[in-house]
Each structure stands twice: as C-alpha cells, then as structure tokens.
Write an enzyme that holds these catalytic residues in place. Structure first.
Site, PDB file in Angstrom:
ATOM      1  N   LYS A 195       1.051   4.092  -2.833  1.00  0.00           N
ATOM      2  CA  LYS A 195       0.682   5.485  -2.525  1.00  0.00           C
ATOM      3  C   LYS A 195       1.881   6.418  -2.701  1.00  0.00           C
ATOM      4  CE  LYS A 195      -3.666   4.734  -1.571  1.00  0.00           C
ATOM      5  NZ  LYS A 195      -4.763   5.193  -2.445  1.00  0.00           N
TER       6      LYS A 195
ATOM      7  N   TYR B  58       0.846  -1.203   0.000  1.00  0.00           N
ATOM      8  CA  TYR B  58       0.000   0.000   0.000  1.00  0.00           C
ATOM      9  C   TYR B  58       0.878   1.249   0.000  1.00  0.00           C
ATOM     10  CZ  TYR B  58      -3.724   3.167   1.670  1.00  0.00           C
ATOM     11  OH  TYR B  58      -4.631   4.197   1.816  1.00  0.00           O
TER      12      TYR B  58
HETATM   13  P1  NAP Z   1     -12.982   2.002   1.084  1.00  0.00           P
HETATM   14  O1  NAP Z   1     -13.985   2.306   2.130  1.00  0.00           O
HETATM   15  O2  NAP Z   1     -12.272   0.674   1.102  1.00  0.00           O
HETATM   16  O3  NAP Z   1     -13.648   2.204  -0.386  1.00  0.00           O
HETATM   17  C1  NAP Z   1     -12.852   1.940  -1.511  1.00  0.00           C
HETATM   18  C2  NAP Z   1     -13.779   1.841  -2.690  1.00  0.00           C
HETATM   19  O4  NAP Z   1     -13.019   1.451  -3.856  1.00  0.00           O
HETATM   20  C3  NAP Z   1     -14.836   0.761  -2.485  1.00  0.00           C
HETATM   21  O5  NAP Z   1     -16.059   1.139  -3.046  1.00  0.00           O
HETATM   22  C4  NAP Z   1     -14.231  -0.393  -3.232  1.00  0.00           C
HETATM   23  O6  NAP Z   1     -15.133  -1.381  -3.623  1.00  0.00           O
HETATM   24  C5  NAP Z   1     -13.656   0.335  -4.440  1.00  0.00           C
HETATM   25  N1  NAP Z   1     -12.715  -0.506  -5.195  1.00  0.00           N
HETATM   26  C6  NAP Z   1     -11.798  -1.354  -4.703  1.00  0.00           C
HETATM   27  N2  NAP Z   1     -11.168  -1.979  -5.701  1.00  0.00           N
HETATM   28  C7  NAP Z   1     -11.704  -1.508  -6.855  1.00  0.00           C
HETATM   29  C8  NAP Z   1     -11.479  -1.776  -8.237  1.00  0.00           C
HETATM   30  N3  NAP Z   1     -10.558  -2.661  -8.637  1.00  0.00           N
HETATM   31  N4  NAP Z   1     -12.226  -1.120  -9.155  1.00  0.00           N
HETATM   32  C9  NAP Z   1     -13.192  -0.247  -8.762  1.00  0.00           C
HETATM   33  N5  NAP Z   1     -13.461   0.051  -7.470  1.00  0.00           N
HETATM   34  C10 NAP Z   1     -12.707  -0.573  -6.536  1.00  0.00           C
HETATM   35  O7  NAP Z   1     -11.826   3.112   1.091  1.00  0.00           O
HETATM   36  P2  NAP Z   1     -11.887   4.613   1.664  1.00  0.00           P
HETATM   37  O8  NAP Z   1     -11.455   4.614   3.068  1.00  0.00           O
HETATM   38  O9  NAP Z   1     -13.170   5.251   1.257  1.00  0.00           O
HETATM   39  O10 NAP Z   1     -10.665   5.234   0.816  1.00  0.00           O
HETATM   40  C11 NAP Z   1     -10.865   5.684  -0.505  1.00  0.00           C
HETATM   41  C12 NAP Z   1      -9.481   6.004  -1.062  1.00  0.00           C
HETATM   42  O11 NAP Z   1      -8.805   6.902  -0.168  1.00  0.00           O
HETATM   43  C13 NAP Z   1      -8.590   4.770  -1.174  1.00  0.00           C
HETATM   44  O12 NAP Z   1      -7.747   4.918  -2.308  1.00  0.00           O
HETATM   45  C14 NAP Z   1      -7.739   4.834   0.103  1.00  0.00           C
HETATM   46  O13 NAP Z   1      -6.490   4.206  -0.075  1.00  0.00           O
HETATM   47  C15 NAP Z   1      -7.579   6.309   0.272  1.00  0.00           C
HETATM   48  N6  NAP Z   1      -7.304   6.733   1.660  1.00  0.00           N
HETATM   49  C16 NAP Z   1      -8.129   6.362   2.680  1.00  0.00           C
HETATM   50  C17 NAP Z   1      -7.817   6.795   3.967  1.00  0.00           C
HETATM   51  C18 NAP Z   1      -8.667   6.431   5.162  1.00  0.00           C
HETATM   52  O14 NAP Z   1      -8.182   6.633   6.298  1.00  0.00           O
HETATM   53  N7  NAP Z   1      -9.848   5.906   4.989  1.00  0.00           N
HETATM   54  C19 NAP Z   1      -6.699   7.592   4.196  1.00  0.00           C
HETATM   55  C20 NAP Z   1      -5.873   7.901   3.117  1.00  0.00           C
HETATM   56  C21 NAP Z   1      -6.199   7.472   1.844  1.00  0.00           C
HETATM   57  P3  NAP Z   1     -15.042  -2.793  -2.834  1.00  0.00           P
HETATM   58  O15 NAP Z   1     -15.844  -2.623  -1.597  1.00  0.00           O
HETATM   59  O16 NAP Z   1     -15.614  -3.800  -3.758  1.00  0.00           O
HETATM   60  O17 NAP Z   1     -13.585  -3.078  -2.533  1.00  0.00           O
HETATM   61  C1  GCO Z   2      -3.395   1.734   7.813  1.00  0.00           C
HETATM   62  C2  GCO Z   2      -4.500   2.621   7.302  1.00  0.00           C
HETATM   63  C3  GCO Z   2      -3.909   3.787   6.513  1.00  0.00           C
HETATM   64  C4  GCO Z   2      -5.000   4.702   6.070  1.00  0.00           C
HETATM   65  C5  GCO Z   2      -4.507   5.842   5.281  1.00  0.00           C
HETATM   66  C6  GCO Z   2      -3.675   6.759   6.109  1.00  0.00           C
HETATM   67  O1  GCO Z   2      -3.584   0.509   7.856  1.00  0.00           O
HETATM   68  O2  GCO Z   2      -2.356   2.299   8.194  1.00  0.00           O
HETATM   69  O3  GCO Z   2      -5.420   1.909   6.515  1.00  0.00           O
HETATM   70  O4  GCO Z   2      -3.205   3.289   5.424  1.00  0.00           O
HETATM   71  O5  GCO Z   2      -5.921   4.033   5.303  1.00  0.00           O
HETATM   72  O6  GCO Z   2      -3.870   5.455   4.108  1.00  0.00           O
HETATM   73  O7  GCO Z   2      -3.435   7.933   5.358  1.00  0.00           O
END
Ligand code: NAP
Ligand code: GCO
Length: 290
Positions: free
Chosen positions: A166, A162
């Site tokens: 990223k 990951y």
């Molecule tokens: P999430 O709740 O896991 O949602 C991710 C979405 O992407 C889900 O709808 C998932 O569907 C979809 N997805 C996964 N694989 C896919 C594919 N191959 N094609 C199309 N759609 C796909 O994640 P989130 O927390 O909302 O995060 C959204 C983005 O922000 C991600 O890139 C994550 O890495 C990033 N992010 C999140 C955080 C955090 O703390 N939450 C922090 C930093 C960055 P499925 O349910 O089928 O997998």
């Molecule tokens: C983890 C978390 C983080 C967050 C996010 C932080 O396991 O450390 O999932 O990766 O999702 O990316 O910015």
C-alpha cells in the site's frame, strides 16, 4: 445551463472495478451506476464470486458485466481489457480495488505469502493500469483510482507485506500522475480508514463472552468518530475522483478515515460503549483466507 452537480456525473463512462463482487468494490460500482455510468465491468478470481456479484448488481438494477480474471495474471488482465474495448469501447475509469491482506508477524511470513500480497495489492494495479492506459491516451481521457490505506502511511504489527504494497501503491499513484497527466489522465487514490467489510471482519469478531473485540475497541479509540466506516461512507469520494469535478486533482491520496490520521487517540478503557454509533447491517461475508 449545466449546474455544478453535472460535474459529478459519469454519463457515457465505462467503469472497471476489479474485485467488485462485494465489499468496497461493490459500493464503488453501485455509486458509479447511480452517477450515470454507461457500463459497470468487474472481475473476480472465481466464477462463484462473479455470479454472486452479478446477482448483487441485478438486485441493484445494474446491468453489470463480470468475468473471471485474476489481476495478478497479465494474460487474463489484457484479455479482459481487450474484451471490454471490443464490447463497450474501453475503460474510462479504473478503480484498482482488488486486494488481500495476510496478518502474520514478518519473521513468520513465508516468501510465498509475502509475494502473494505484493502480487495482488501492488503488481495487480500495475498490470491493470498498464492495460487500460493506451486506450485512455488515445481518447485523451482517463481516471485511475488506487485503493490505498492507513497502511500507506502507518505500520502496525503483522501487516508488513500489506503495508509495503500500500505504500508502494501510493508512489505508483504519483508516478502514473507524473507520466500520463499530459494525456488528461488523472491517477489518485482513496485512503480508507477502518471500514466494516469482509476484509476487516476478523478484527471485529465478538469475544466468546459476547464482549467487543480488543481491536474493535482499539480502532474506535483511535477514531474521533468512534465508529468503523461503512462502505457507503466512501461512495461520494469515489464518484468525485471518477468524475470531471476532479479533473485538476492528480497524484493525491485522499484519506477518508473518520479522523484517524489526525488524532493521537484516547485510552481504550475510557471509551463509553453507550455512545458508539454502531455499524449496523454490515454483511460480513465469510471468505476463505486468501
Ligand atoms: P475484501 O472485502 O477482501 O474484497 C476484496 C475483493 O478483491 C474481493 O472480491 C476479492 O475476491 C477480490 N480479489 C482478491 N484477490 C484478487 C485477485 N487476484 N484478482 C481479482 N480480484 C481479487 O476487501 P475490501 O475491504 O472491500 O477492500 C477493497 C480494497 O480496499 C482492498 O484493496 C483493500 O486493501 C482496500 N482497503 C480496505 C480497507 C478496509 O478497512 N476494508 C481499508 C483500506 C483499504 P476474493 O474474495 O476471492 O479474495
Ligand atoms: C488491518 C486492517 C487494515 C485495513 C485498512 C486500513 O489489519 O490493519 O485490515 O489494513 O484493512 O487497510 O486502512
């Protein structure tokens, strides 16, 4: 006379948010609709999730267009983008939101698991961006916003694939900026801290005795705000980076982390739980592990 707030509007824009059935993607899409977007289009990897997303958008009064499309499948991505061009005139704003994480010590991670994370989190944004750029170049306008992370800057145990993805996405952001800025296309990234969504639900799960998860306490000790982010905390930045207000910002990762990257942190045992401003009402959708 047009006021400054008009610069933050998305009137006439078609916004594509891959993986926007829930989580951060849904929050971004909702904000774009509120900012006047002409159309919200999204995709997810199965019909059940797409239907769930369409239900959510309907509840929000948003007439979204959603289909099954896996961002790692170039044929599906290109077909989706062509479909949107024919139906709605093409993508003006792309948020490369779809992402997965696998929390496995690197020495125990299989190549297949590594490849899956890299494919979704880094190759997916490449394929989606490559598909929308030609139309953006023709129009002389485009916004691409990548979903970076704390792991674009920092490592931690068990998230090697990951973090590599990223970190690579941070550099892809800079490269799209460098190669396509001349067409009035801006490519930036949102760098969220720890946000309460299904992806981080396992990190916040209460202990059997009802006490706080150790990682939950740890993250609060690393965050000056002493709380997890909420999806709505990121909506303003998403609209800003999608709007004309950010036309001269390019190649940047904007971190929205409650101060984590600025703070060495405090001893978790010293945290006073009574002071926590908890993240209420976060629906942690139980999703199968990717
Ligand atoms: P999430 O709740 O896991 O949602 C991710 C979405 O992407 C889900 O709808 C998932 O569907 C979809 N997805 C996964 N694989 C896919 C594919 N191959 N094609 C199309 N759609 C796909 O994640 P989130 O927390 O909302 O995060 C959204 C983005 O922000 C991600 O890139 C994550 O890495 C990033 N992010 C999140 C955080 C955090 O703390 N939450 C922090 C930093 C960055 P499925 O349910 O089928 O997998
Ligand atoms: C983890 C978390 C983080 C967050 C996010 C932080 O396991 O450390 O999932 O990766 O999702 O990316 O910015």
């Amino acid at each position: 006379m047009a006021g400054i707030l008009d610069k933050f509007r998305l009137d006439g824009k078609v916004c594509w948010v891959p993986g926007a059935s829930y989580g951060l993607g849904l929050a971004y899409a909702e904000a774009f609709a509120q900012a006047g977007a002409k159309k919200i289009v999204f995709n997810d990897i199965n019909q059940e999730l797409v239907d769930r997303g369409l239900e959510e958008y309907k509840k929000l009064g948003i007439d979204a267009y959603g289909v099954v499309c896996d961002v790692t499948n170039e044929e599906q991505v290109n077909a989706f983008v062509k479909d949107v061009e024919e139906k709605f005139g093409g993508v003006d704003v792309l948020v490369n939101n779809a992402g997965i994480i696998k929390r496995i010590p690197m020495t125990e991670m299989s190549k297949a698991q590594w490849d899956q994370v890299i494919n979704v989190d880094l190759t997916g944004p490449f394929l989606c961006s490559k598909a929308v750029l030609p139309n953006m170049m023709k129009k002389g306008f485009g916004k691409i916003i990548n979903a970076c992370s704390m792991m674009s800057e920092l490592g931690r145990e068990t998230v090697s694939a990951y973090a590599a993805a990223k970190g690579g996405l941070k550099m892809l952001t800079k490269n799209i900026c460098s190669e396509y800025g001349q067409y009035n296309i801006q490519c930036n990234a949102i760098g969220p801290g720890y946000i309460a969504t299904p992806q981080t639900a396992p990190l916040r799960e209460k202990q059997p005795d009802g006490s706080m998860a150790p990682f939950d306490r740890f993250i609060r000790s690393k965050t000056p705000a002493q709380r997890w982010g909420k999806t709505e905390d990121l909506q303003g930045l998403a609209v800003f980076l999608a709007s004309p207000a950010s036309d001269f910002i390019n190649g940047q990762v904007v971190y929205i982390d409650g101060g984590i990257l600025a703070y060495i942190g405090q001893d978790p045992s010293q945290l006073d739980e009574s002071k926590f401003r908890d993240v209420e009402g976060v629906e942690d959708i139980k999703v199968a592990d990717n």
